[in-house]
Each structure stands twice: as structure tokens, then as C-alpha cells.
Design a protein around this motif. Structure first.
Motif, short mmCIF file in Angstrom:
data_model
loop_
_atom_site.label_atom_id
_atom_site.label_comp_id
_atom_site.label_asym_id
_atom_site.label_seq_id
_atom_site.Cartn_x
_atom_site.Cartn_y
_atom_site.Cartn_z
N ALA A 137 -28.56 -2.40 -3.27
CA ALA A 137 -27.83 -3.67 -3.05
C ALA A 137 -28.77 -4.95 -3.37
CB ALA A 137 -27.78 -3.82 -1.40
N LEU A 138 -30.04 -4.84 -3.03
CA LEU A 138 -31.29 -5.64 -3.39
C LEU A 138 -31.07 -6.02 -5.03
CD1 LEU A 138 -34.20 -5.04 -1.18
CD2 LEU A 138 -32.66 -7.11 -0.90
N MET A 139 -31.18 -4.95 -5.72
CA MET A 139 -31.21 -5.04 -7.42
C MET A 139 -30.03 -5.43 -7.57
SD MET A 139 -34.25 -4.41 -7.41
CE MET A 139 -34.58 -4.17 -9.10
N ASP A 140 -28.97 -5.46 -7.09
CA ASP A 140 -27.64 -5.82 -7.44
C ASP A 140 -27.65 -7.52 -7.16
OD1 ASP A 140 -26.58 -3.63 -8.66
OD2 ASP A 140 -25.12 -3.53 -6.94
N ASN A 141 -28.48 -8.08 -6.66
CA ASN A 141 -28.30 -9.46 -6.25
C ASN A 141 -29.62 -10.08 -6.79
OD1 ASN A 141 -26.27 -10.33 -4.04
ND2 ASN A 141 -26.88 -7.99 -3.74
N GLY A 142 -30.62 -9.43 -7.64
CA GLY A 142 -31.49 -10.04 -8.21
C GLY A 142 -32.58 -9.15 -8.64
N ARG A 143 -33.85 -9.87 -9.07
CA ARG A 143 -34.90 -9.06 -9.49
C ARG A 143 -36.08 -9.47 -8.92
NH1 ARG A 143 -39.26 -7.72 -12.81
NH2 ARG A 143 -39.13 -5.61 -13.85
N PRO A 144 -36.47 -8.98 -7.55
CA PRO A 144 -37.50 -9.21 -6.85
C PRO A 144 -38.95 -9.09 -7.51
CG PRO A 144 -36.10 -7.82 -5.38
CD PRO A 144 -35.56 -7.79 -6.96
N GLU A 145 -39.89 -9.80 -7.26
CA GLU A 145 -41.17 -9.63 -7.67
C GLU A 145 -41.68 -8.16 -7.20
OE1 GLU A 145 -45.78 -11.46 -6.99
OE2 GLU A 145 -44.18 -12.71 -6.91
N MET A 146 -41.39 -7.99 -5.92
CA MET A 146 -41.74 -6.64 -5.36
C MET A 146 -40.94 -6.66 -4.02
SD MET A 146 -45.41 -6.74 -3.07
CE MET A 146 -46.13 -7.05 -4.69
N ILE A 147 -40.98 -5.24 -3.80
CA ILE A 147 -40.02 -4.81 -2.54
C ILE A 147 -41.10 -4.10 -1.53
CG2 ILE A 147 -38.01 -3.93 -1.48
CD1 ILE A 147 -36.69 -4.13 -4.31
N GLN A 148 -41.02 -4.39 -0.40
CA GLN A 148 -42.03 -3.66 0.50
C GLN A 148 -41.03 -3.29 1.74
OE1 GLN A 148 -45.03 -6.41 1.60
NE2 GLN A 148 -45.73 -6.56 -0.28
N LEU A 149 -41.55 -2.19 2.26
CA LEU A 149 -40.53 -1.62 3.62
C LEU A 149 -41.29 -1.73 4.68
CD1 LEU A 149 -38.31 -0.21 4.34
CD2 LEU A 149 -38.93 1.90 3.57
N ALA A 150 -40.62 -2.17 5.81
CA ALA A 150 -41.14 -1.98 7.16
C ALA A 150 -40.21 -1.63 8.17
CB ALA A 150 -41.66 -3.71 7.51
N VAL A 151 -40.86 -0.64 8.89
CA VAL A 151 -39.90 0.29 9.87
C VAL A 151 -40.52 0.04 11.12
CG1 VAL A 151 -38.68 1.58 7.92
CG2 VAL A 151 -40.75 2.61 9.30
N LEU A 152 -39.86 0.17 12.27
CA LEU A 152 -40.22 0.47 13.73
C LEU A 152 -40.69 1.72 13.85
CD1 LEU A 152 -41.14 -1.03 16.11
CD2 LEU A 152 -38.59 -0.46 16.81
N ILE A 153 -39.94 2.63 13.40
CA ILE A 153 -40.03 3.99 13.50
C ILE A 153 -40.21 4.88 12.36
CG2 ILE A 153 -39.37 6.41 14.62
CD1 ILE A 153 -40.43 4.16 16.77
#
Length: 188
Positions: free
Chosen positions: A123-139
Motif C-alpha cells: 500500500a505504501l509503495m503504491d502511494n509513493g517512493r519513501p526514502e526509507m520505511i522502518q517498522l515499529a510494533v508494540l509486540i
């Protein structure tokens, strides 16, 4: 015939522990990105959005400046919706803010197989080209089916496949805690 039900096994995080985990993640995001310039928090609906908003509040308290928060609806990107009638007829615009050339910090409550994150990446890549993607999760509960690893984790909780993690947030559940639950068989 037996029906499956879930029974609470234990409380993993209470309200104070959730607050501490999010504060730590906020500090780690700031440190890894050398501030928050050009960063945007993107919460995966539903609980990821509330966690993203909480992180934004903590980051603003620490840095003295606000960080943008966006919502991401991944419904149309899920690989488990194979029936046409299961797909929603309308979908909100995925991201109102442009993410091209931004550092996107994707936020979710629980990381399990990685399929939700894969859908979010699509979904993110269909909406643009971020410089970078990081992932944060609670668990992070393990059991990955895809090669996805979080950058920021509130708590690692090894689980069995017969267990599930339930995140309750005050904004939608009127309760603030994370529990581990296990399947129990009930005779009908």
C-alpha cells in the motif's frame, strides 16, 4: 462437536508498561533518525493508528516539535480476501500526505506472520517512493512466514500457535493492557 474459545492466560503489559514501551520506542525512533526531520508516522488501522498518535505525542514532548501521523487502510491489499464479495466497495484514500522521499515509520500493534506488514508495504509503495520505511510494533510474537523484521519493538513475546495476543487500548476498548490468550476446547 467442539467449539474453540479463548481464555486469558496472563497479562503481558499493563497501562504503565505500555506507556514505558512507547516512550522507549519514541526515543529509539528519534535516535535512529537523528531527530524527526522528514519523518512521518503511519499507523496501520486500527490499533496501529492509536499507537502512532501516542508515539507522536511522546516525540513532540521529547523533541519540542510535532511529527505528522497518517492512517493506512490495508484492506484492499490483504492476501486473505480472495472472494470478490469480501472486498470493500469503497476505500478511503490510502494516504493523504505524500510519502515520497520521506522516512516512513510504519506502526502496528502485533507482528505475527508478517502478512499484514507485507500488505502495508504494498500500500505504501503504491502511494509513493519513501526514502526509507522502518517498522515499529508494540509486540513481536514470532512465527514469521515472510522475511520481515521490526526496527523498534515494545516487547518480544515468544508464543505458540495455539496462543494469541490481544491488545486492548483505551481509545477503542475502554481498557488498557496486552494479554496472551490460549485456545480452549468446549463441548457443545
Amino acid at each position: 462437536m467442539t467449539a474453540q474459545k479463548w481464555q486469558e492466560k496472563s497479562v503481558l503489559l499493563d497501562e504503565a508498561a505500555i506507556r514505558r514501551a512507547l516512550t522507549r520506542i519514541a526515543h529509539e525512533i528519534i535516535e535512529r533518525n537523528k531527530g524527526i526531520e522528514n519523518c512521518v508516522l503511519v499507523g496501520i488501522r486500527t490499533r496501529g493508528v492509536y499507537l502512532a498518535r501516542r508515539l507522536a505525542t511522546r516525540i513532540e514532548e521529547i523533541e519540542g516539535q510535532s511529527i505528522s501521523v497518517e492512517e493506512l487502510d490495508i484492506t484492499l491489499y490483504r492476501d486473505d480476501l480472495t472472494e470478490k464479495d469480501m472486498l470493500p466497495q469503497d476505500s478511503d484514500k490510502i494516504l493523504p500526505e505524500k510519502i515520497t522521499d520521506k522516512k516512513v515509520i510504519l506502526i502496528d500493534d502485533v507482528l505475527f506472520t508478517g502478512r499484514t506488514v507485507r500488505a502495508a508495504l504494498d500500500a505504501l509503495m503504491d502511494n509513493g517512493r519513501p526514502e526509507m520505511i522502518q517498522l515499529a510494533v508494540l509486540i513481536d510474537r514470532g512465527h514469521r512466514e515472510l522475511p520481515i523484521r521490526p526496527d523498534f519493538v515494545g516487547k518480544n513475546v515468544p508464543t505458540s500457535r495455539s496462543e494469541t495476543i490481544v491488545v486492548d487500548l483505551m481509545e477503542i476498548d475502554n481498557l488498557e493492557r496486552v494479554t496472551i490468550q490460549e485456545k480452549i476446547e468446549e463441548e457443545n
